[in-house]
Design a protein around this motif. Structure first.
Motif, PDB file in Angstrom:
ATOM      1  N   THR A 193     -27.518   4.931 -53.656  1.00  0.00           N
ATOM      2  CA  THR A 193     -28.673   5.214 -52.797  1.00  0.00           C
ATOM      3  C   THR A 193     -29.169   3.956 -52.090  1.00  0.00           C
ATOM      4  O   THR A 193     -29.597   4.018 -50.937  1.00  0.00           O
ATOM      5  CB  THR A 193     -29.814   5.852 -53.608  1.00  0.00           C
ATOM      6  N   GLU A 194     -29.089   2.817 -52.760  1.00  0.00           N
ATOM      7  CA  GLU A 194     -29.476   1.553 -52.129  1.00  0.00           C
ATOM      8  C   GLU A 194     -28.491   1.190 -51.020  1.00  0.00           C
ATOM      9  O   GLU A 194     -28.884   0.737 -49.942  1.00  0.00           O
ATOM     10  CB  GLU A 194     -29.506   0.421 -53.159  1.00  0.00           C
ATOM     11  N   LEU A 195     -27.213   1.386 -51.290  1.00  0.00           N
ATOM     12  CA  LEU A 195     -26.178   1.082 -50.308  1.00  0.00           C
ATOM     13  C   LEU A 195     -26.323   1.962 -49.070  1.00  0.00           C
ATOM     14  O   LEU A 195     -26.198   1.484 -47.941  1.00  0.00           O
ATOM     15  CB  LEU A 195     -24.789   1.258 -50.935  1.00  0.00           C
ATOM     16  N   ALA A 196     -26.601   3.236 -49.265  1.00  0.00           N
ATOM     17  CA  ALA A 196     -26.732   4.166 -48.146  1.00  0.00           C
ATOM     18  C   ALA A 196     -27.852   3.756 -47.188  1.00  0.00           C
ATOM     19  O   ALA A 196     -27.826   4.115 -46.008  1.00  0.00           O
ATOM     20  CB  ALA A 196     -26.963   5.580 -48.663  1.00  0.00           C
ATOM     21  N   ALA A 197     -28.810   2.996 -47.680  1.00  0.00           N
ATOM     22  CA  ALA A 197     -29.945   2.568 -46.856  1.00  0.00           C
ATOM     23  C   ALA A 197     -29.647   1.314 -46.026  1.00  0.00           C
ATOM     24  O   ALA A 197     -30.468   0.914 -45.208  1.00  0.00           O
ATOM     25  CB  ALA A 197     -31.158   2.318 -47.749  1.00  0.00           C
ATOM     26  N   ILE A 198     -28.472   0.709 -46.222  1.00  0.00           N
ATOM     27  CA  ILE A 198     -28.114  -0.516 -45.494  1.00  0.00           C
ATOM     28  C   ILE A 198     -27.332  -0.140 -44.238  1.00  0.00           C
ATOM     29  O   ILE A 198     -26.202   0.354 -44.316  1.00  0.00           O
ATOM     30  CB  ILE A 198     -27.275  -1.462 -46.382  1.00  0.00           C
ATOM     31  N   ASP A 199     -27.931  -0.370 -43.083  1.00  0.00           N
ATOM     32  CA  ASP A 199     -27.254  -0.083 -41.814  1.00  0.00           C
ATOM     33  C   ASP A 199     -26.054  -0.998 -41.632  1.00  0.00           C
ATOM     34  O   ASP A 199     -26.157  -2.215 -41.803  1.00  0.00           O
ATOM     35  CB  ASP A 199     -28.210  -0.284 -40.630  1.00  0.00           C
ATOM     36  N   GLY A 200     -24.926  -0.403 -41.275  1.00  0.00           N
ATOM     37  CA  GLY A 200     -23.735  -1.178 -40.962  1.00  0.00           C
ATOM     38  C   GLY A 200     -23.004  -1.766 -42.146  1.00  0.00           C
ATOM     39  O   GLY A 200     -22.149  -2.634 -41.967  1.00  0.00           O
ATOM     40  N   ALA A 201     -23.320  -1.309 -43.358  1.00  0.00           N
ATOM     41  CA  ALA A 201     -22.644  -1.836 -44.545  1.00  0.00           C
ATOM     42  C   ALA A 201     -21.149  -1.540 -44.474  1.00  0.00           C
ATOM     43  O   ALA A 201     -20.741  -0.448 -44.080  1.00  0.00           O
ATOM     44  CB  ALA A 201     -23.239  -1.217 -45.807  1.00  0.00           C
ATOM     45  N   ILE A 202     -20.347  -2.514 -44.862  1.00  0.00           N
ATOM     46  CA  ILE A 202     -18.893  -2.335 -44.903  1.00  0.00           C
ATOM     47  C   ILE A 202     -18.525  -1.882 -46.316  1.00  0.00           C
ATOM     48  O   ILE A 202     -18.666  -2.641 -47.278  1.00  0.00           O
ATOM     49  CB  ILE A 202     -18.160  -3.630 -44.542  1.00  0.00           C
ATOM     50  N   ILE A 203     -18.079  -0.624 -46.402  1.00  0.00           N
ATOM     51  CA  ILE A 203     -17.717  -0.039 -47.691  1.00  0.00           C
ATOM     52  C   ILE A 203     -16.198   0.022 -47.777  1.00  0.00           C
ATOM     53  O   ILE A 203     -15.552   0.717 -46.986  1.00  0.00           O
ATOM     54  CB  ILE A 203     -18.312   1.373 -47.862  1.00  0.00           C
ATOM     55  N   LEU A 204     -15.626  -0.717 -48.720  1.00  0.00           N
ATOM     56  CA  LEU A 204     -14.191  -0.694 -48.962  1.00  0.00           C
ATOM     57  C   LEU A 204     -13.914   0.240 -50.127  1.00  0.00           C
ATOM     58  O   LEU A 204     -14.359  -0.001 -51.245  1.00  0.00           O
ATOM     59  CB  LEU A 204     -13.666  -2.093 -49.302  1.00  0.00           C
ATOM     60  N   ASP A 205     -13.179   1.307 -49.862  1.00  0.00           N
ATOM     61  CA  ASP A 205     -12.818   2.276 -50.895  1.00  0.00           C
ATOM     62  C   ASP A 205     -11.433   1.902 -51.408  1.00  0.00           C
ATOM     63  O   ASP A 205     -10.454   1.915 -50.655  1.00  0.00           O
ATOM     64  CB  ASP A 205     -12.817   3.690 -50.305  1.00  0.00           C
ATOM     65  N   VAL A 206     -11.343   1.563 -52.695  1.00  0.00           N
ATOM     66  CA  VAL A 206     -10.084   1.083 -53.256  1.00  0.00           C
ATOM     67  C   VAL A 206      -9.334   2.152 -54.048  1.00  0.00           C
ATOM     68  O   VAL A 206      -8.358   1.848 -54.738  1.00  0.00           O
ATOM     69  CB  VAL A 206     -10.299  -0.198 -54.104  1.00  0.00           C
ATOM     70  N   ARG A 207      -9.767   3.408 -53.916  1.00  0.00           N
ATOM     71  CA  ARG A 207      -9.040   4.505 -54.570  1.00  0.00           C
ATOM     72  C   ARG A 207      -7.744   4.775 -53.799  1.00  0.00           C
ATOM     73  O   ARG A 207      -7.567   4.339 -52.667  1.00  0.00           O
ATOM     74  CB  ARG A 207      -9.898   5.773 -54.607  1.00  0.00           C
ATOM     75  N   GLU A 208      -6.867   5.528 -54.400  1.00  0.00           N
ATOM     76  CA  GLU A 208      -5.600   5.860 -53.760  1.00  0.00           C
ATOM     77  C   GLU A 208      -5.824   6.860 -52.614  1.00  0.00           C
ATOM     78  O   GLU A 208      -6.863   7.521 -52.550  1.00  0.00           O
ATOM     79  CB  GLU A 208      -4.609   6.411 -54.790  1.00  0.00           C
ATOM     80  N   ASP A 209      -4.852   6.956 -51.725  1.00  0.00           N
ATOM     81  CA  ASP A 209      -4.984   7.773 -50.515  1.00  0.00           C
ATOM     82  C   ASP A 209      -5.377   9.225 -50.802  1.00  0.00           C
ATOM     83  O   ASP A 209      -6.215   9.785 -50.102  1.00  0.00           O
ATOM     84  CB  ASP A 209      -3.678   7.748 -49.705  1.00  0.00           C
ATOM     85  N   HIS A 210      -4.771   9.830 -51.828  1.00  0.00           N
ATOM     86  CA  HIS A 210      -5.095  11.232 -52.127  1.00  0.00           C
ATOM     87  C   HIS A 210      -6.550  11.382 -52.596  1.00  0.00           C
ATOM     88  O   HIS A 210      -7.204  12.372 -52.295  1.00  0.00           O
ATOM     89  CB  HIS A 210      -4.116  11.831 -53.143  1.00  0.00           C
ATOM     90  N   GLU A 211      -7.065  10.394 -53.309  1.00  0.00           N
ATOM     91  CA  GLU A 211      -8.466  10.422 -53.743  1.00  0.00           C
ATOM     92  C   GLU A 211      -9.395  10.271 -52.542  1.00  0.00           C
ATOM     93  O   GLU A 211     -10.415  10.957 -52.433  1.00  0.00           O
ATOM     94  CB  GLU A 211      -8.751   9.290 -54.729  1.00  0.00           C
ATOM     95  N   PHE A 212      -9.044   9.359 -51.644  1.00  0.00           N
ATOM     96  CA  PHE A 212      -9.833   9.103 -50.445  1.00  0.00           C
ATOM     97  C   PHE A 212      -9.895  10.353 -49.572  1.00  0.00           C
ATOM     98  O   PHE A 212     -10.947  10.693 -49.034  1.00  0.00           O
ATOM     99  CB  PHE A 212      -9.211   7.930 -49.675  1.00  0.00           C
TER     100      PHE A 212
END
Length: 102
Positions: free
Chosen positions: A7-26
């Motif tokens: 919830t804190e992250l969602a409030a940050i405009d322009g945050a760069i979120i790197l998702d490190v899960r595998e492609d099927h999870e993404f």
């Protein structure tokens, strides 16, 4: 290592979120603005990691992302682990996408 709640992250405009899960999870579900660089490909795709930005690293529950955040910190990046991962993001009702990225 620094952690942030979804919830804190969602409030940050322009945050760069790197998702490190595998492609099927993404493809199943992801934070709406997340960029996929799977942990299994992270070293090979390291040149895709933005420089001079705070990076918010997310996985399914927080374990893999913590490892990647630590890896980034050891290389001088400012990295923040997303506590609870995508599971917590979804549970909080935050914006998501699903399906293969365009």
């Amino acid at each position: 290592m620094i952690e942030i709640q979804p919830t804190e992250l969602a409030a940050i405009d322009g945050a760069i979120i790197l998702d490190v899960r595998e492609d099927h999870e993404f493809a199943e579900v992801r934070a709406a603005t997340a960029v996929s660089i799977p942990m299994s490909q992270f070293v090979d795709r390291f040149d895709e990691v933005p420089v001079d930005e705070t990076l918010y690293v997310i996985c399914a529950a927080g374990g893999r992302s913590a490892q990647v955040a630590q890896y980034l910190e050891q290389r001088g990046y400012e990295a923040v682990n997303v506590a609870g991962g995508t599971g917590a993001w979804v549970a909080a009702g935050l914006p998501t996408l699903s399906g293969a990225p365009a």
